[in-house]
Design an enzyme around this catalytic site. Structure first.
Site, PDB file in Angstrom:
ATOM      1  N   ASP A  32       0.835  -1.365   0.256  1.00  0.00           N
ATOM      2  CA  ASP A  32       0.051   0.089  -0.438  1.00  0.00           C
ATOM      3  C   ASP A  32       1.120   1.172  -0.095  1.00  0.00           C
ATOM      4  O   ASP A  32       1.997   1.452   0.319  1.00  0.00           O
ATOM      5  CB  ASP A  32      -0.631  -0.047   1.081  1.00  0.00           C
ATOM      6  CG  ASP A  32      -2.120   1.274   0.752  1.00  0.00           C
ATOM      7  OD1 ASP A  32      -2.596   1.169   0.212  1.00  0.00           O
ATOM      8  OD2 ASP A  32      -2.241   1.001   2.472  1.00  0.00           O
ATOM      9  N   ASN A  80     -11.225  -2.175  -4.938  1.00  0.00           N
ATOM     10  CA  ASN A  80     -10.331  -1.425  -5.548  1.00  0.00           C
ATOM     11  C   ASN A  80     -10.826  -0.862  -7.312  1.00  0.00           C
ATOM     12  O   ASN A  80     -10.996  -0.408  -7.612  1.00  0.00           O
ATOM     13  CB  ASN A  80      -8.973  -1.696  -6.078  1.00  0.00           C
ATOM     14  CG  ASN A  80      -8.648  -2.038  -4.828  1.00  0.00           C
ATOM     15  OD1 ASN A  80      -6.744  -2.420  -4.966  1.00  0.00           O
ATOM     16  ND2 ASN A  80      -8.019  -1.014  -4.177  1.00  0.00           N
TER      17      ASN A  80
HETATM   18  C1  IPE Z   1      -5.120  -3.084   0.014  1.00  0.00           C
HETATM   19  O1  IPE Z   1      -4.999  -1.467  -0.453  1.00  0.00           O
HETATM   20  C2  IPE Z   1      -5.224  -3.258  -1.341  1.00  0.00           C
HETATM   21  C3  IPE Z   1      -4.303  -3.692  -2.024  1.00  0.00           C
HETATM   22  C4  IPE Z   1      -2.684  -3.122  -1.708  1.00  0.00           C
HETATM   23  C5  IPE Z   1      -4.115  -4.266  -3.018  1.00  0.00           C
HETATM   24  P1  IPE Z   1      -6.206  -0.283  -0.484  1.00  0.00           P
HETATM   25  O2  IPE Z   1      -5.278   1.311  -0.760  1.00  0.00           O
HETATM   26  O3  IPE Z   1      -7.262  -0.601  -1.200  1.00  0.00           O
HETATM   27  O4  IPE Z   1      -6.973  -0.682   0.984  1.00  0.00           O
HETATM   28  P2  IPE Z   1      -7.821   0.946   2.156  1.00  0.00           P
HETATM   29  O5  IPE Z   1      -9.034   1.486   1.105  1.00  0.00           O
HETATM   30  O6  IPE Z   1      -7.280   1.930   2.127  1.00  0.00           O
HETATM   31  O7  IPE Z   1      -8.837   0.147   3.163  1.00  0.00           O
HETATM   32  C1  IPE Z   2      -1.211   0.302  -3.975  1.00  0.00           C
HETATM   33  O1  IPE Z   2      -1.041   1.394  -3.141  1.00  0.00           O
HETATM   34  C2  IPE Z   2      -2.637  -0.434  -3.524  1.00  0.00           C
HETATM   35  C3  IPE Z   2      -3.346  -1.200  -4.473  1.00  0.00           C
HETATM   36  C4  IPE Z   2      -4.762  -1.039  -4.836  1.00  0.00           C
HETATM   37  C5  IPE Z   2      -2.027  -0.910  -6.190  1.00  0.00           C
HETATM   38  P1  IPE Z   2      -2.460   2.924  -2.628  1.00  0.00           P
HETATM   39  O2  IPE Z   2      -2.895   2.704  -4.795  1.00  0.00           O
HETATM   40  O3  IPE Z   2      -3.490   2.419  -2.466  1.00  0.00           O
HETATM   41  O4  IPE Z   2      -1.987   3.914  -2.726  1.00  0.00           O
HETATM   42  P2  IPE Z   2      -2.494   5.163  -1.873  1.00  0.00           P
HETATM   43  O5  IPE Z   2      -2.886   4.514  -0.201  1.00  0.00           O
HETATM   44  O6  IPE Z   2      -3.331   5.615  -2.479  1.00  0.00           O
HETATM   45  O7  IPE Z   2      -1.373   5.962  -2.048  1.00  0.00           O
HETATM   46 MG    MG Z   3      -4.122   2.626  -0.444  1.00  0.00          MG
END
Ligand code: IPE
Ligand code: IPE
Ligand code: MG
Length: 260
Positions: A32, A80
Site C-alpha cells: 500500500d 479497488n
Molecule cells: C489494499 O489497499 C489493497 C491492495 C494493496 C491491493 P487499499 O489502498 O485498497 O486499502 P484501503 O482502501 O486503504 O483499505
Molecule cells: C497500492 O497503493 C495499492 C493498490 C491498490 C494497487 P494505493 O494505490 O492504495 O496507494 P495509496 O494508498 O492511495 O497511497
Molecule cells: Mg491504499
C-alpha cells in the site's frame, strides 16, 4: 527476479545474520502507498504503481535469498474497482502486462507462479495467459509467488461456501464433513500454508479484506513506509520483528518453549 541482487556485501552479511534464525515460510504483503508516493512528488498516481511493480520484483528476489518459500502479494482488491475509472484501467493494464512480462524471468529463477482472485472481469485472454504461466512454472521449486488479483477475503470465503454447498447437494459430502480442513481446502489458497508473517506498508493498520481466514494466527508487521520506499533494510526489520515473536497458537509460553 532475474538480475543479480542489487545490494552489497554489507547487506548480504546482515541478511545472512538474520536468516540464520527462523525465517517465515510464507510472507503475505499488502503493498500500500503507491498513490501517495506519486502524489507527494506531484506525479500521477500510476507512476507510483509503476514503481510499486519494481519494489515487488525486488522483494521477490529478497524473499528468495532469505529462504522464504511462499510470497503472496496483494496487487488489486475486489474493492479497488471503486476507484476512478481511469486509475482502474491503467492499474489493471499495468498489472496484467507486468505479470505477462515477468513470467520468463520467474521461470528462469525456478519460481512457481500462482494467481488468486476472480479473473473473469479481465477476460478469457488473461485467464488463458495465467493458466499457461501456472502450467509452465508448476514444477519450479525455489519459491511460490502468488499474486492476489481482484482478490477479496470475503469473495474467497463465499466461493468456498458455495463449493461446499454444491458438494453437499450433489451428495459428494455430508454437511457434517464441513470442518476446518474442508473449508481450508475449498479456498483459493489451497496450495499455500497459512502466512507466518504479514507485512503492510503505507501506514494503515487494517487488513482491507486480504486473506481473512488464512491470517488467523499470522504475525502482523505494519510500517509507515510507502510501498515504493520499502527496501532491503525494512524487509530485514520485518524479518527481525518476526523472529522476536513467540507463536503460542492459544497455548501458554512455557508449553511453547517446552515443545521447541
Ligand atoms: C489494499 O489497499 C489493497 C491492495 C494493496 C491491493 P487499499 O489502498 O485498497 O486499502 P484501503 O482502501 O486503504 O483499505
Ligand atoms: C497500492 O497503493 C495499492 C493498490 C491498490 C494497487 P494505493 O494505490 O492504495 O496507494 P495509496 O494508498 O492511495 O497511497
Ligand atoms: Mg491504499
Amino acid at each position: 527476479m532475474g538480475e543479480p541482487a542489487p545490494h552489497g556485501a554489507a547487506f548480504n552479511e546482515s541478511l545472512t545474520n538474520t536468516t540464520d534464525r527462523e525465517v517465515p515460510r510464507h510472507v503475505a504483503v499488502v503493498m500500500d502507498g503507491n498513490g501517495r508516493w506519486a502524489q507527494a512528488r506531484g506525479r500521477p498516481r500510476i507512476q507510483g504503481h509503476r514503481r510499486g511493480v519494481e519494489t515487488a520484483r525486488q522483494v521477490t528476489s529478497l524473499c528468495g535469498e532469505a529462504g522464504v518459500e511462499y510470497l503472496t502479494l496483494f496487487a488489486f482488491s475486489s474493492e479497488n474497482w471503486k476507484r476512478p475509472r481511469e486509475e482502474v484501467g491503467l492499474l489493471t493494464q499495468l498489472l496484467v502486462s507486468s505479470l505477462e512480462n515477468e513470467i520468463s524471468r520467474l521461470h528462469a529463477n525456478q519460481i512457481r507462479l500462482n494467481v488468486i482472485g476472480d479473473l473473469k472481469p479481465f477476460g478469457i485472454k488473461v485467464e488463458r495467459m495465467v493458466a499457461t504461466a501456472r502450467e509452465k512454472t508448476a514444477d519450479n521449486t525455489a519459491m511460490t509467488l502468488t499474486i492476489a488479483l481482484n482478490y477479496g477475503g470475503r469473495w474467497d470465503l463465499i466461493t468456498a461456501a458455495r463449493t461446499l454447498a454444491r458438494a453437499c447437494e450433489e451428495k459428494q459430502i455430508a454437511w457434517q464433513d464441513i470442518d476446518e480442513s474442508a473449508l481450508t481446502a475449498a479456498l483459493s489458497t489451497i496450495e499455500l500454508p497459512d502466512p507466518d508473517l504479514f507485512i503492510r506498508t503505507g501506514g494503515e493498520i487494517r487488513l482491507s479484506n486480504f486473506l481473512l481466514w488464512q491470517l488467523a494466527y499470522t504475525e502482523l508487521f505494519f510500517t509507515d513506509a510507502l510501498w515504493p520506499d520499502f527496501d532491503q533494510a525494512l524487509f530485514l526489520r520485518a524479518l527481525e520483528f518476526y523472529q522476536t515473536r513467540q507463536r503460542r497458537f492459544g497455548r501458554i509460553g512455557e508449553q511453547v518453549r517446552g515443545s521447541s
